[in-house]
Design an enzyme around this catalytic site. Structure first.
Site, PDB file in Angstrom:
ATOM      1  N   THR A  16      -0.020  -4.426   5.615  1.00 33.96           N
ATOM      2  CA  THR A  16      -1.094  -3.938   4.751  1.00 33.96           C
ATOM      3  C   THR A  16      -2.372  -4.697   5.052  1.00 33.96           C
ATOM      4  O   THR A  16      -2.329  -5.890   5.351  1.00 33.96           O
ATOM      5  CB  THR A  16      -0.751  -4.088   3.256  1.00 33.96           C
ATOM      6  OG1 THR A  16      -1.848  -3.564   2.487  1.00 33.96           O
ATOM      7  CG2 THR A  16      -0.508  -5.514   2.833  1.00 33.96           C
TER       8      THR A  16
ATOM      9  N   ASN B  92      -4.567  -4.680   2.649  1.00 27.93           N
ATOM     10  CA  ASN B  92      -5.023  -4.891   1.273  1.00 27.93           C
ATOM     11  C   ASN B  92      -4.444  -6.218   0.762  1.00 27.93           C
ATOM     12  O   ASN B  92      -3.235  -6.344   0.540  1.00 27.93           O
ATOM     13  CB  ASN B  92      -4.536  -3.701   0.422  1.00 27.93           C
ATOM     14  CG  ASN B  92      -5.009  -3.783  -1.005  1.00 27.93           C
ATOM     15  OD1 ASN B  92      -5.022  -4.846  -1.605  1.00 27.93           O
ATOM     16  ND2 ASN B  92      -5.383  -2.641  -1.553  1.00 27.93           N
TER      17      ASN B  92
ATOM     18  N   GLY C 285      -4.669  -7.667  -2.058  1.00 27.23           N
ATOM     19  CA  GLY C 285      -4.068  -7.578  -3.391  1.00 27.23           C
ATOM     20  C   GLY C 285      -2.610  -7.167  -3.304  1.00 27.23           C
ATOM     21  O   GLY C 285      -1.730  -7.744  -3.951  1.00 27.23           O
ATOM     22  N   LYS C 286      -2.341  -6.158  -2.468  1.00 24.89           N
ATOM     23  CA  LYS C 286      -0.943  -5.741  -2.254  1.00 24.89           C
ATOM     24  C   LYS C 286      -0.128  -6.879  -1.648  1.00 24.89           C
ATOM     25  O   LYS C 286       1.005  -7.136  -2.058  1.00 24.89           O
ATOM     26  CB  LYS C 286      -0.882  -4.574  -1.256  1.00 24.89           C
ATOM     27  CG  LYS C 286      -1.316  -3.246  -1.746  1.00 24.89           C
ATOM     28  CD  LYS C 286      -1.001  -2.239  -0.624  1.00 24.89           C
ATOM     29  CE  LYS C 286      -1.530  -0.872  -0.874  1.00 24.89           C
ATOM     30  NZ  LYS C 286      -1.183   0.060   0.223  1.00 24.89           N
TER      31      LYS C 286
ATOM     32  N   ASP D 126       2.597   2.812   0.545  1.00 18.71           N
ATOM     33  CA  ASP D 126       1.425   3.637   0.297  1.00 18.71           C
ATOM     34  C   ASP D 126       1.425   3.943  -1.190  1.00 18.71           C
ATOM     35  O   ASP D 126       2.470   4.244  -1.767  1.00 18.71           O
ATOM     36  CB  ASP D 126       1.476   4.923   1.125  1.00 18.71           C
ATOM     37  CG  ASP D 126       0.097   5.528   1.251  1.00 18.71           C
ATOM     38  OD1 ASP D 126      -0.775   4.889   1.890  1.00 18.71           O
ATOM     39  OD2 ASP D 126      -0.144   6.620   0.696  1.00 18.71           O
ATOM     40  N   SER D 127       0.260   3.847  -1.796  1.00 11.47           N
ATOM     41  CA  SER D 127       0.210   3.991  -3.246  1.00 11.47           C
ATOM     42  C   SER D 127      -1.067   4.693  -3.646  1.00 11.47           C
ATOM     43  O   SER D 127      -1.979   4.879  -2.835  1.00 11.47           O
ATOM     44  CB  SER D 127       0.314   2.608  -3.907  1.00 11.47           C
ATOM     45  OG  SER D 127      -0.546   1.680  -3.300  1.00 11.47           O
TER      46      SER D 127
ATOM     47  N   GLY E 292      -8.177  -3.255  -7.160  1.00 13.10           N
ATOM     48  CA  GLY E 292      -8.289  -1.793  -7.211  1.00 13.10           C
ATOM     49  C   GLY E 292      -8.665  -1.285  -8.595  1.00 13.10           C
ATOM     50  O   GLY E 292      -9.610  -1.763  -9.228  1.00 13.10           O
ATOM     51  N   TYR E 293      -7.879  -0.325  -9.082  1.00 11.37           N
ATOM     52  CA  TYR E 293      -8.171   0.321 -10.367  1.00 11.37           C
ATOM     53  C   TYR E 293      -7.548  -0.426 -11.554  1.00 11.37           C
ATOM     54  O   TYR E 293      -7.566   0.101 -12.671  1.00 11.37           O
ATOM     55  CB  TYR E 293      -7.662   1.777 -10.336  1.00 11.37           C
ATOM     56  CG  TYR E 293      -8.297   2.622  -9.251  1.00 11.37           C
ATOM     57  CD1 TYR E 293      -9.530   3.237  -9.447  1.00 11.37           C
ATOM     58  CD2 TYR E 293      -7.669   2.799  -8.016  1.00 11.37           C
ATOM     59  CE1 TYR E 293     -10.116   4.009  -8.457  1.00 11.37           C
ATOM     60  CE2 TYR E 293      -8.239   3.565  -7.014  1.00 11.37           C
ATOM     61  CZ  TYR E 293      -9.459   4.167  -7.230  1.00 11.37           C
ATOM     62  OH  TYR E 293     -10.042   4.926  -6.238  1.00 11.37           O
TER      63      TYR E 293
ATOM     64  N   LYS F 121       2.482  -7.628 -14.731  1.00 14.43           N
ATOM     65  CA  LYS F 121       2.106  -6.402 -14.001  1.00 14.43           C
ATOM     66  C   LYS F 121       3.234  -6.020 -13.051  1.00 14.43           C
ATOM     67  O   LYS F 121       3.650  -4.861 -12.998  1.00 14.43           O
ATOM     68  CB  LYS F 121       0.789  -6.580 -13.236  1.00 14.43           C
ATOM     69  CG  LYS F 121       0.464  -5.316 -12.436  1.00 14.43           C
ATOM     70  CD  LYS F 121      -0.683  -5.421 -11.456  1.00 14.43           C
ATOM     71  CE  LYS F 121      -0.671  -4.194 -10.536  1.00 14.43           C
ATOM     72  NZ  LYS F 121      -1.657  -4.243  -9.459  1.00 14.43           N
TER      73      LYS F 121
HETATM   74  P1  ITT Z   1      -3.132  -0.482   3.310  1.00 15.76           P
HETATM   75  O1  ITT Z   1      -3.089   0.980   3.671  1.00 15.76           O
HETATM   76  O2  ITT Z   1      -3.655  -1.325   4.426  1.00 15.76           O
HETATM   77  O3  ITT Z   1      -1.834  -0.977   2.747  1.00 15.76           O
HETATM   78  P2  ITT Z   1      -4.948   0.431   1.245  1.00 15.76           P
HETATM   79  O4  ITT Z   1      -5.657  -0.254   0.109  1.00 15.76           O
HETATM   80  O5  ITT Z   1      -5.777   1.334   2.133  1.00 15.76           O
HETATM   81  O6  ITT Z   1      -4.210  -0.683   2.110  1.00 15.76           O
HETATM   82  P3  ITT Z   1      -3.460   2.688   0.258  1.00 15.76           P
HETATM   83  O7  ITT Z   1      -3.984   3.648   1.259  1.00 15.76           O
HETATM   84  O8  ITT Z   1      -2.004   2.730  -0.116  1.00 15.76           O
HETATM   85  O9  ITT Z   1      -3.714   1.187   0.665  1.00 15.76           O
HETATM   86  O10 ITT Z   1      -4.358   2.866  -1.018  1.00 15.76           O
HETATM   87  C1  ITT Z   1      -3.906   2.516  -2.258  1.00 15.76           C
HETATM   88  C2  ITT Z   1      -5.105   2.419  -3.187  1.00 15.76           C
HETATM   89  O11 ITT Z   1      -4.669   2.782  -4.513  1.00 15.76           O
HETATM   90  C3  ITT Z   1      -5.588   0.989  -3.285  1.00 15.76           C
HETATM   91  O12 ITT Z   1      -6.595   0.712  -2.349  1.00 15.76           O
HETATM   92  C4  ITT Z   1      -6.098   0.933  -4.716  1.00 15.76           C
HETATM   93  O13 ITT Z   1      -7.394   1.453  -4.768  1.00 15.76           O
HETATM   94  C5  ITT Z   1      -5.149   1.874  -5.438  1.00 15.76           C
HETATM   95  N1  ITT Z   1      -4.009   1.118  -5.975  1.00 15.76           N
HETATM   96  C6  ITT Z   1      -2.708   1.148  -5.541  1.00 15.76           C
HETATM   97  N2  ITT Z   1      -1.948   0.294  -6.240  1.00 15.76           N
HETATM   98  C7  ITT Z   1      -2.770  -0.293  -7.134  1.00 15.76           C
HETATM   99  C8  ITT Z   1      -2.570  -1.272  -8.121  1.00 15.76           C
HETATM  100  O14 ITT Z   1      -1.396  -1.857  -8.307  1.00 15.76           O
HETATM  101  N3  ITT Z   1      -3.624  -1.634  -8.847  1.00 15.76           N
HETATM  102  C9  ITT Z   1      -4.826  -1.068  -8.663  1.00 15.76           C
HETATM  103  N4  ITT Z   1      -5.114  -0.150  -7.741  1.00 15.76           N
HETATM  104  C10 ITT Z   1      -4.086   0.233  -6.970  1.00 15.76           C
END
Ligand code: ITT
Length: 211
Positions: free
Chosen positions: A12, A14, A16-17, A73-74, A157-158, A179
């Protein structure tokens, strides 16, 4: 087994993830690397299907490294937006926005909507690809609602505008462990832990107590 021998890559970009997944798997006796350990790899472009996206990310890094890889993916699905932004949550509002900008864009899209229109759910599909190419998937969701304005400084994120069902505070106001206990990512990643232990050749969690 040494820590290095069991190492897992979390695919990832991200942070945060990555932070949440590391905490979720903290009881495994392995080193968990992020993408800094594979600097030349580029994650694939994403479409509208969480599972395809998650497997695409994990497989890309597994093929590049020959290592065991976890990706997910989320997205956030909002009733008043007919389930958008969903798998496009990271891109909502257009390019160049940061988390705060996407939160503002989502609140603007929901302006004037009340009650059931603000019901929402986070969805996560986690994908584990073993070093030999076996694929395991887990999908989970967390239902809640969207606030009128951001609250709290934790998470990413959100999180500042999402309140999970049964809670009175936003995800960004909850302790990280709380969380993860409730969240789409927490549930999906915990569901893959037994397969992860198996493909890494680790003992089940309470094996020591049984022997
Ligand atoms: P990777 O693909 O590199 O893992 P990304 O942020 O682009 O990172 P996604 O395409 O899966 O990942 O997008 C998921 C988005 O959904 C993420 O960027 C947040 O904006 C939102 N999201 C998912 N899980 C969340 C959470 O637990 N809290 C807040 N926002 C979340």
């Amino acid at each position: 087994m040494s820590a290095a021998a069991g190492a897992l890559v979390v695919a990832t970009s991200n942070l945060g993830k990555l932070r949440e997944i590391r905490a979720l798997l903290a009881d495994l006796p392995i080193r968990i690397d992020g993408l800094e350990s594979v600097p030349d790899v580029v994650l694939p472009e994403e479409g509208d299907d969480y599972a395809e996206n998650a497997v695409g990310k994990a497989r890309t890094v597994a093929l590049a490294t020959g290592r065991c890889v976890l990706a997910e993916d989320s997205g956030l699905e909002v009733a008043g937006l007919a389930g958008a932004p969903g798998a496009r949550s990271a891109r909502f509002g257009g390019p160049g926005l940061d988390d705060a900008g996407r939160v503002r864009a989502l609140l603007a899209a929901l302006a004037g909507m009340r009650g059931p229109a603000r019901e929402a759910r986070f969805v996560c599909v986690a994908a584990l690809v073993s070093a030999s190419g076996e694929v395991f998937l887990a999908r989970a969701e967390c239902r809640g609602r969207i606030l009128d304005a951001p609250l709290g400084a934790g998470g990413f994120g959100y999180d500042p505008i999402f309140v999970a069902e049964g809670k009175q505070v936003s995800f960004a106001e909850l302790p990280a462990a709380e969380k993860s206990r409730l969240s789409h990512r927490g549930i999906a990643v915990r569901a893959l832990a037994p397969q992860l232990r198996r493909v890494l050749g680790l003992q089940p969690p309470n094996a020591a107590m049984r022997s």
